[in-house]
Scaffold this motif. Structure first.
Motif, PDB file in Angstrom:
ATOM      1  N   GLN A 169      16.517   5.023 -11.072  1.00 52.44           N
ATOM      2  CA  GLN A 169      17.316   5.929 -10.252  1.00 52.44           C
ATOM      3  C   GLN A 169      18.217   5.167  -9.283  1.00 52.44           C
ATOM      4  O   GLN A 169      19.344   5.603  -8.996  1.00 52.44           O
ATOM      5  CB  GLN A 169      16.405   6.923  -9.550  1.00 52.44           C
ATOM      6  CG  GLN A 169      15.780   7.902 -10.557  1.00 52.44           C
ATOM      7  CD  GLN A 169      14.741   8.818  -9.986  1.00 52.44           C
ATOM      8  OE1 GLN A 169      14.848   9.259  -8.854  1.00 52.44           O
ATOM      9  NE2 GLN A 169      13.724   9.123 -10.770  1.00 52.44           N
ATOM     10  N   GLN A 170      17.764   4.011  -8.825  1.00 50.37           N
ATOM     11  CA  GLN A 170      18.632   3.161  -8.011  1.00 50.37           C
ATOM     12  C   GLN A 170      19.807   2.651  -8.838  1.00 50.37           C
ATOM     13  O   GLN A 170      20.953   2.640  -8.383  1.00 50.37           O
ATOM     14  CB  GLN A 170      17.823   1.986  -7.451  1.00 50.37           C
ATOM     15  CG  GLN A 170      18.649   1.062  -6.564  1.00 50.37           C
ATOM     16  CD  GLN A 170      17.849  -0.154  -6.094  1.00 50.37           C
ATOM     17  OE1 GLN A 170      16.674  -0.310  -6.440  1.00 50.37           O
ATOM     18  NE2 GLN A 170      18.481  -1.021  -5.332  1.00 50.37           N
ATOM     19  N   GLN A 176      27.258   5.123 -10.203  1.00 52.57           N
ATOM     20  CA  GLN A 176      28.197   6.161  -9.779  1.00 52.57           C
ATOM     21  C   GLN A 176      29.283   5.610  -8.864  1.00 52.57           C
ATOM     22  O   GLN A 176      30.332   6.244  -8.695  1.00 52.57           O
ATOM     23  CB  GLN A 176      27.456   7.298  -9.060  1.00 52.57           C
ATOM     24  CG  GLN A 176      26.278   7.882  -9.814  1.00 52.57           C
ATOM     25  CD  GLN A 176      26.566   8.198 -11.271  1.00 52.57           C
ATOM     26  OE1 GLN A 176      27.499   8.924 -11.579  1.00 52.57           O
ATOM     27  NE2 GLN A 176      25.757   7.634 -12.163  1.00 52.57           N
ATOM     28  N   THR A 177      29.053   4.443  -8.298  1.00 53.29           N
ATOM     29  CA  THR A 177      30.042   3.843  -7.392  1.00 53.29           C
ATOM     30  C   THR A 177      31.008   2.922  -8.134  1.00 53.29           C
ATOM     31  O   THR A 177      31.942   2.400  -7.521  1.00 53.29           O
ATOM     32  CB  THR A 177      29.337   3.029  -6.287  1.00 53.29           C
ATOM     33  OG1 THR A 177      28.729   1.841  -6.862  1.00 53.29           O
ATOM     34  CG2 THR A 177      28.260   3.862  -5.605  1.00 53.29           C
ATOM     35  N   LEU A 178      30.789   2.710  -9.423  1.00 51.97           N
ATOM     36  CA  LEU A 178      31.602   1.780 -10.203  1.00 51.97           C
ATOM     37  C   LEU A 178      32.533   2.533 -11.156  1.00 51.97           C
ATOM     38  O   LEU A 178      32.365   3.727 -11.393  1.00 51.97           O
ATOM     39  CB  LEU A 178      30.691   0.836 -10.990  1.00 51.97           C
ATOM     40  CG  LEU A 178      29.668   0.043 -10.166  1.00 51.97           C
ATOM     41  CD1 LEU A 178      28.807  -0.805 -11.086  1.00 51.97           C
ATOM     42  CD2 LEU A 178      30.367  -0.838  -9.125  1.00 51.97           C
ATOM     43  N   PHE A 185      26.761   7.770 -18.093  1.00 53.01           N
ATOM     44  CA  PHE A 185      25.392   7.395 -17.766  1.00 53.01           C
ATOM     45  C   PHE A 185      24.640   8.638 -17.305  1.00 53.01           C
ATOM     46  O   PHE A 185      25.130   9.371 -16.451  1.00 53.01           O
ATOM     47  CB  PHE A 185      25.375   6.359 -16.637  1.00 53.01           C
ATOM     48  CG  PHE A 185      26.278   5.180 -16.869  1.00 53.01           C
ATOM     49  CD1 PHE A 185      25.851   4.101 -17.629  1.00 53.01           C
ATOM     50  CD2 PHE A 185      27.561   5.155 -16.328  1.00 53.01           C
ATOM     51  CE1 PHE A 185      26.683   3.020 -17.847  1.00 53.01           C
ATOM     52  CE2 PHE A 185      28.399   4.069 -16.538  1.00 53.01           C
ATOM     53  CZ  PHE A 185      27.965   2.995 -17.301  1.00 53.01           C
ATOM     54  N   TYR A 186      23.460   8.871 -17.848  1.00 50.80           N
ATOM     55  CA  TYR A 186      22.698  10.029 -17.400  1.00 50.80           C
ATOM     56  C   TYR A 186      21.205   9.755 -17.579  1.00 50.80           C
ATOM     57  O   TYR A 186      20.791   8.940 -18.408  1.00 50.80           O
ATOM     58  CB  TYR A 186      23.107  11.299 -18.159  1.00 50.80           C
ATOM     59  CG  TYR A 186      22.852  11.246 -19.637  1.00 50.80           C
ATOM     60  CD1 TYR A 186      21.641  11.691 -20.176  1.00 50.80           C
ATOM     61  CD2 TYR A 186      23.798  10.725 -20.515  1.00 50.80           C
ATOM     62  CE1 TYR A 186      21.385  11.627 -21.534  1.00 50.80           C
ATOM     63  CE2 TYR A 186      23.558  10.660 -21.871  1.00 50.80           C
ATOM     64  CZ  TYR A 186      22.355  11.112 -22.375  1.00 50.80           C
ATOM     65  OH  TYR A 186      22.106  11.028 -23.718  1.00 50.80           O
TER      66      TYR A 186
END
Length: 275
Positions: A169-170, A176-178, A185-186
């Motif tokens: 999860q990290q 999500q920031t890239l 990705f899920y």
């Protein structure tokens, strides 16, 4: 809704037609001949590979029906050892190379699995890979250096990353920031991160399979139990959520059925198609 409304059924596998002991719903299996007699295809759609889906299709008696593998990144027909490709949506290898370098550097404990057609390639045989092998009945090819594999794998359909839930999860939050414009990705479980081409989804698979069978979406029933099933549950004429599905999934479906341990998929077929 009558049985004449439904001309095509698309179903998830794990948590849907398999119980918690990974056994096929026997009641559903007994219904497949009746569906065949009515000319209603039952198509499996899963994050699994062709070889991971084929024994289940065989046990259900679904010979000849397409299999939507890797959540629709690869749709095949025929023997998974010598299948014909109906549709495929491969990953962008340039982005995947960058992605793999990032994961190796920042999240070295994560188990990385590559899928190309029927081939499963892992970077090591750890507890996570062994657990996945026990579930699917497949055995991976072990390649400690995955980057060179990208040069010979054509095409690459999916990546699966496994670790403790907190780590995965990290990693998911970090991604999500890239900027990966061609890659999605899920989370398929709290410790499973799936990687596919951006537009791959069970919603897209539903559209393509319905087109293959020339069936309007309103005459399709979909059955699923998890968040990655939501797009196809929303889009189909009848979306059925399993009783074991999270509440967020149930809210997106038209109806709910029993759990995967209570023949929920069979109950849905009986109630909305065969009666």
């Amino acid at each position: 809704m009558t049985k004449r409304t439904i001309r095509l059924i698309i179903s998830d596998i794990d948590g849907t037609i398999l119980n918690d002991r990974h056994q096929v719903d026997q009641k559903l299996k007994d219904m497949i001949p009746a569906l065949k007699e009515l000319g209603i295809p039952f198509v499996l759609a899963s994050a699994r590979s062709p070889l991971g889906m084929e024994p289940i299709a065989q046990e259900l008696g679904l010979d000849g029906n397409p299999l939507a593998c890797y959540n629709g990144a690869l749709v095949i027909k025929g023997d998974p050892q010598r299948y014909s490709t109906i549709i495929e949506h491969p990953l962008d290898k340039k982005e995947i190379r960058t992605f793999l370098e990032l994961v190796k550097a920042e999240f070295p404990s994560v188990s990385i699995n590559l899928y190309s057609g029927k081939d499963w390639i892992a970077d090591r045989l750890d507890q996570w890979v062994q657990m996945e092998a026990d579930i699917t009945g497949e055995q991976p090819i072990i390649q400690n250096a995955l980057l060179p594999v990208l040069d010979v794998l054509l095409p690459l359909h999916k990546l699966l990353l496994i670790d403790e839930p907190a780590v995965i999860q990290q990693l998911h939050a970090y991604l999500q920031t890239l900027d990966f414009p061609h890659t999605a990705f899920y989370l398929s479980k709290d410790n499973y991160l799936e990687v596919t081409a951006k537009h791959v989804s069970k919603e897209q698979a539903l559209q393509e399979i319905a087109q293959y069978y020339q069936t309007p979406l309103e005459e399709v029933m979909t059955i699923g139990d998890n968040f990655n099933d939501i797009p196809m549950l929303r889009l189909a004429g009848l979306g059925v959520a399993m009783g074991n599905a999270p509440q967020g999934v149930k809210q997106e479906a038209n109806v709910q059925t029993y759990s995967n341990n209570q023949h929920g998929a069979a109950e849905a077929v009986e109630n909305y198609v065969l009666i």
